[in-house]
Scaffold this active site. Structure first.
Site, PDB file in Angstrom:
ATOM      1  CD  GLU A  65      -0.022   5.389  -0.983  1.00 50.63           C
ATOM      2  OE1 GLU A  65       0.635   5.367   0.103  1.00 50.63           O
ATOM      3  OE2 GLU A  65      -1.402   5.550  -0.693  1.00 50.63           O
ATOM      4  CG  HIS A  82       1.993   8.463   2.438  1.00 49.73           C
ATOM      5  ND1 HIS A  82       2.044   9.059   3.694  1.00 49.73           N
ATOM      6  CD2 HIS A  82       1.088   8.142   2.005  1.00 49.73           C
ATOM      7  CE1 HIS A  82       0.598   8.432   4.184  1.00 49.73           C
ATOM      8  NE2 HIS A  82       0.256   8.061   2.985  1.00 49.73           N
ATOM      9  CG  HIS A 115      -1.910   1.184   1.313  1.00 47.95           C
ATOM     10  ND1 HIS A 115      -2.980   1.325   2.027  1.00 47.95           N
ATOM     11  CD2 HIS A 115      -1.869   2.371   0.545  1.00 47.95           C
ATOM     12  CE1 HIS A 115      -3.511   2.125   1.705  1.00 47.95           C
ATOM     13  NE2 HIS A 115      -2.996   3.069   0.992  1.00 47.95           N
TER      14      HIS A 115
HETATM   15  P1  5GP Z   1      -7.467   5.407   7.265  1.00 44.44           P
HETATM   16  O1  5GP Z   1      -7.943   6.815   7.803  1.00 44.44           O
HETATM   17  O2  5GP Z   1      -8.085   4.683   6.313  1.00 44.44           O
HETATM   18  O3  5GP Z   1      -6.692   4.899   8.448  1.00 44.44           O
HETATM   19  O4  5GP Z   1      -6.043   6.064   6.693  1.00 44.44           O
HETATM   20  C1  5GP Z   1      -6.346   6.690   5.309  1.00 44.44           C
HETATM   21  C2  5GP Z   1      -5.141   7.210   4.821  1.00 44.44           C
HETATM   22  O5  5GP Z   1      -4.200   8.136   5.868  1.00 44.44           O
HETATM   23  C3  5GP Z   1      -3.813   6.212   4.689  1.00 44.44           C
HETATM   24  O6  5GP Z   1      -4.032   5.498   3.706  1.00 44.44           O
HETATM   25  C4  5GP Z   1      -2.544   6.760   4.700  1.00 44.44           C
HETATM   26  O7  5GP Z   1      -2.152   7.424   3.785  1.00 44.44           O
HETATM   27  C5  5GP Z   1      -2.775   7.698   6.023  1.00 44.44           C
HETATM   28  N1  5GP Z   1      -2.379   7.424   7.311  1.00 44.44           N
HETATM   29  C6  5GP Z   1      -3.458   6.696   8.090  1.00 44.44           C
HETATM   30  N2  5GP Z   1      -2.685   6.493   9.465  1.00 44.44           N
HETATM   31  C7  5GP Z   1      -1.402   6.788   9.185  1.00 44.44           C
HETATM   32  C8  5GP Z   1      -0.299   6.693  10.103  1.00 44.44           C
HETATM   33  O8  5GP Z   1      -0.367   6.169  11.081  1.00 44.44           O
HETATM   34  N3  5GP Z   1       0.816   7.501   9.470  1.00 44.44           N
HETATM   35  C9  5GP Z   1       0.884   7.823   8.189  1.00 44.44           C
HETATM   36  N4  5GP Z   1       2.173   8.291   7.718  1.00 44.44           N
HETATM   37  N5  5GP Z   1      -0.134   7.555   7.526  1.00 44.44           N
HETATM   38  C10 5GP Z   1      -1.290   7.314   7.818  1.00 44.44           C
HETATM   39  P1  5GP Z   2      -4.136   6.562   1.493  1.00 47.04           P
HETATM   40  O1  5GP Z   2      -4.341   7.849   1.434  1.00 47.04           O
HETATM   41  O2  5GP Z   2      -5.030   5.917   2.102  1.00 47.04           O
HETATM   42  O3  5GP Z   2      -2.647   6.099   1.430  1.00 47.04           O
HETATM   43  O4  5GP Z   2      -4.393   5.958  -0.192  1.00 47.04           O
HETATM   44  C1  5GP Z   2      -5.768   5.637  -0.213  1.00 47.04           C
HETATM   45  C2  5GP Z   2      -6.008   6.267  -1.727  1.00 47.04           C
HETATM   46  O5  5GP Z   2      -5.580   5.514  -2.572  1.00 47.04           O
HETATM   47  C3  5GP Z   2      -7.546   6.493  -1.690  1.00 47.04           C
HETATM   48  O6  5GP Z   2      -7.906   7.705  -2.607  1.00 47.04           O
HETATM   49  C4  5GP Z   2      -7.911   5.107  -2.771  1.00 47.04           C
HETATM   50  O7  5GP Z   2      -8.991   5.448  -3.585  1.00 47.04           O
HETATM   51  C5  5GP Z   2      -6.578   4.980  -3.516  1.00 47.04           C
HETATM   52  N1  5GP Z   2      -6.281   3.787  -3.977  1.00 47.04           N
HETATM   53  C6  5GP Z   2      -6.146   3.403  -5.055  1.00 47.04           C
HETATM   54  N2  5GP Z   2      -5.698   1.934  -5.244  1.00 47.04           N
HETATM   55  C7  5GP Z   2      -5.735   1.462  -3.948  1.00 47.04           C
HETATM   56  C8  5GP Z   2      -5.738   0.324  -3.209  1.00 47.04           C
HETATM   57  O8  5GP Z   2      -5.438  -0.768  -3.878  1.00 47.04           O
HETATM   58  N3  5GP Z   2      -5.811   0.280  -1.913  1.00 47.04           N
HETATM   59  C9  5GP Z   2      -6.105   1.449  -1.192  1.00 47.04           C
HETATM   60  N4  5GP Z   2      -6.201   1.358   0.111  1.00 47.04           N
HETATM   61  N5  5GP Z   2      -6.276   2.561  -1.656  1.00 47.04           N
HETATM   62  C10 5GP Z   2      -6.171   2.806  -3.150  1.00 47.04           C
END
Ligand code: 5GP
Ligand code: 5GP
Length: 227
Positions: free
Chosen positions: A116, A120, A62
């Site tokens: 990503e 990040h 991810h």
């Molecule tokens: P969710 O709210 O679904 O847990 O996370 C959404 C997105 O927020 C993640 O895919 C990731 O991009 C970011 N994120 C969530 N928790 C963390 C964390 O503890 N550390 C970092 N660096 N990013 C996070």
């Molecule tokens: P995060 O912010 O949680 O790192 O990344 C999640 C974002 O990437 C969301 O906007 C989601 O729609 C997109 N995304 C694309 N492909 C994937 C996948 O395979 N898994 C997840 N968790 N997010 C994806």
């Protein structure tokens, strides 16, 4: 007496070394996060297979996320350095295999990888340029064979229910580090194994024990769905 040009050179060297000393990495460690496709695809959210075909029944990357020891994290650190596919052209085939996108609408992965990198990757540019960022993440994927570690302990993606503690100890034994397990719920509301977090030091070079874990809750028994 030094010649003025030598003085200038010396001053430049001193300035450079001071600058070098003051370059502190603006984060403490990385989370290296892998997702189980079966647990993304059997949720209400639903998934779309990438245009390049159904991914293998394996954990996929991810992301590699810079983080602080207090649990907070930086994001979107450099809008002047957008994802540039030409910088990772030699990695694309491996990324399609090991870092497949599951979100809808179907894509080839570029949207996921860009997201990503922008969110990040731009926060760790002082240690990993764009090519190194993706290459390093792929390297950690190879190094941490989560599925193998689970299978070795008799934990299979068969829709069965397993104790959270047995899942953690299987990964600890196989990979050598304590994981954080993130759960989500399937359409019937069962808690299931969704993502596995491991930690990497702030130079992006090696796995370390996590300084802090995210918050969240799995059941004590969780499902490991098939894919
Ligand atoms: P969710 O709210 O679904 O847990 O996370 C959404 C997105 O927020 C993640 O895919 C990731 O991009 C970011 N994120 C969530 N928790 C963390 C964390 O503890 N550390 C970092 N660096 N990013 C996070
Ligand atoms: P995060 O912010 O949680 O790192 O990344 C999640 C974002 O990437 C969301 O906007 C989601 O729609 C997109 N995304 C694309 N492909 C994937 C996948 O395979 N898994 C997840 N968790 N997010 C994806």
């Amino acid at each position: 007496m030094m010649k003025p040009s030598s003085v200038a050179l010396l001053q430049a060297l001193v300035a450079l070394s001071l600058a070098g000393l003051s370059v502190s990495k603006d984060f403490d460690f990385f989370y290296f996060v892998q997702q189980w496709p079966g647990s993304y695809c059997d949720t209400k959210q639903s998934c779309c297979y990438p245009t390049t075909g159904k991914p293998a029944a394996d954990f996929g990357v991810h992301g590699l996320w810079p983080n602080y020891n207090d649990g907070t994290y930086p994001s979107n650190c450099d809008s002047s350095a957008p994802f540039d596919q030409s910088k990772v052209s030699n990695l694309i085939t491996t990324m399609q295999k090991e870092w497949p996108t599951l979100a809808c609408p179907s894509g080839d992965g570029v949207t996921f990888w860009s997201h990503e990198w922008d969110k990040h990757g731009t926060c760790s540019e002082e240690v990993l340029d764009q090519h190194s960022y993706f290459a390093r993440a792929l390297g950690f994927k190879t190094q941490t064979n989560i599925l193998q570690a689970l299978k070795t302990a008799g934990i299979q993606p068969d829709g069965g229910s397993y104790s959270l503690s047995s899942i953690k100890s299987a990964i600890q034994s196989g990979v050598g580090y304590t994981p954080y397990i993130e759960c989500n719920t399937d359409e019937s509301g069962n808690s299931q194994l969704y993502q596995v977090y491991l930690c990497v030091d702030n130079s992006g070079s090696k796995l370390v024990e996590c300084p802090v874990f995210p918050h969240g809750k799995c059941g004590s028994q969780i499902e490991f769905p098939s894919f």
